[in-house]
Design an enzyme around this catalytic site. Sequence first.
Site, short mmCIF file in Angstrom:
data_model
loop_
_atom_site.label_atom_id
_atom_site.label_comp_id
_atom_site.label_asym_id
_atom_site.label_seq_id
_atom_site.Cartn_x
_atom_site.Cartn_y
_atom_site.Cartn_z
N ALA A 137 -11.03 1.17 1.63
CA ALA A 137 -10.37 -0.11 1.94
C ALA A 137 -9.76 -0.04 3.33
CB ALA A 137 -9.30 -0.40 0.89
N ASN A 138 -9.00 -1.05 3.70
CA ASN A 138 -8.27 -1.04 4.98
C ASN A 138 -6.95 -1.77 4.80
OD1 ASN A 138 -8.62 -3.95 5.73
ND2 ASN A 138 -10.77 -3.36 5.62
N ARG A 139 -6.15 -1.82 5.85
CA ARG A 139 -4.77 -2.32 5.76
C ARG A 139 -4.63 -3.83 5.80
NH1 ARG A 139 -1.46 1.92 5.88
NH2 ARG A 139 -2.15 3.78 7.01
N ALA B 273 -11.16 -8.63 7.18
CA ALA B 273 -11.40 -7.30 7.73
C ALA B 273 -12.45 -6.63 6.84
CB ALA B 273 -10.11 -6.49 7.75
#
Length: 221
Positions: free
Chosen positions: A29-31, A95
């Site tokens: 995942a990402n932020r 994102a």
Amino acid sequence: PPHRPLFGKHVLITAGPTHEPIDPVRYIANRSSGKQGFAIAAAAAQLGARVTLVSGPVTLPTPVGVDRVDVETARDMAEAVKRTLPVDVAIMVAAVADWRTQDVAAEKMKKRGSAPPALRLTENPDILAMVSVSDKRPKLVVGFAAETEKVIQHATEKRQRKGADWIVANDVSGDVMGGNINAVHIVTAQGVESLPEMPKDDVARALVERIADALVPPASS
Ligand code: C5P
């Protein structure tokens, strides 16, 4: 009367991160929090647009007047976007994970005292680039660029490479991702407009007003 310059327009927005599974309990995942994309969806709805918000996994409430489609992976997001076309405007804020694991383990991966597993990664579809070359290409395609250096130069290149009309560039070297404040540069064929640092809700309003102006140029008199 309320100012509804986007009445009759269908706006598609992607937001949030994607989750790319590794095994049944793990993912890449990402932020991304989804805040900027959700704020844009809310602002577009306030200006009268029909809004479809394709969202990765986030913990945000659905803005009033917005149709929301929840997805998990980049490939799910690409499918949901394809199903939503044609639209008048696409704003790709998500994102999206650049890579996913080539194979998802059917069972939870075990330590078993041996060497750590290697993840074989493969590239995800680029949804923005796909929309830009679609035979149902929206009149206005807007992408985002999260950059940590040479923000405007990279955004200008990205605009060309991805076939977007506009790229909204932000410097994420600080705590933009997950935070409430953003400073963006809107890169178009005409040039660059840099907005001062402001809350993501205000960035959303400013962007959506410019989109309304671009779709319906003010009558000259
Ligand atoms: O190449 P990069 O990820 O920096 O591009 C960012 C822009 O492209 C954003 O608008 C993002 O939503 C979009 N994008 C996408 N699909 C991908 C990767 C990025 O739509 N797989």
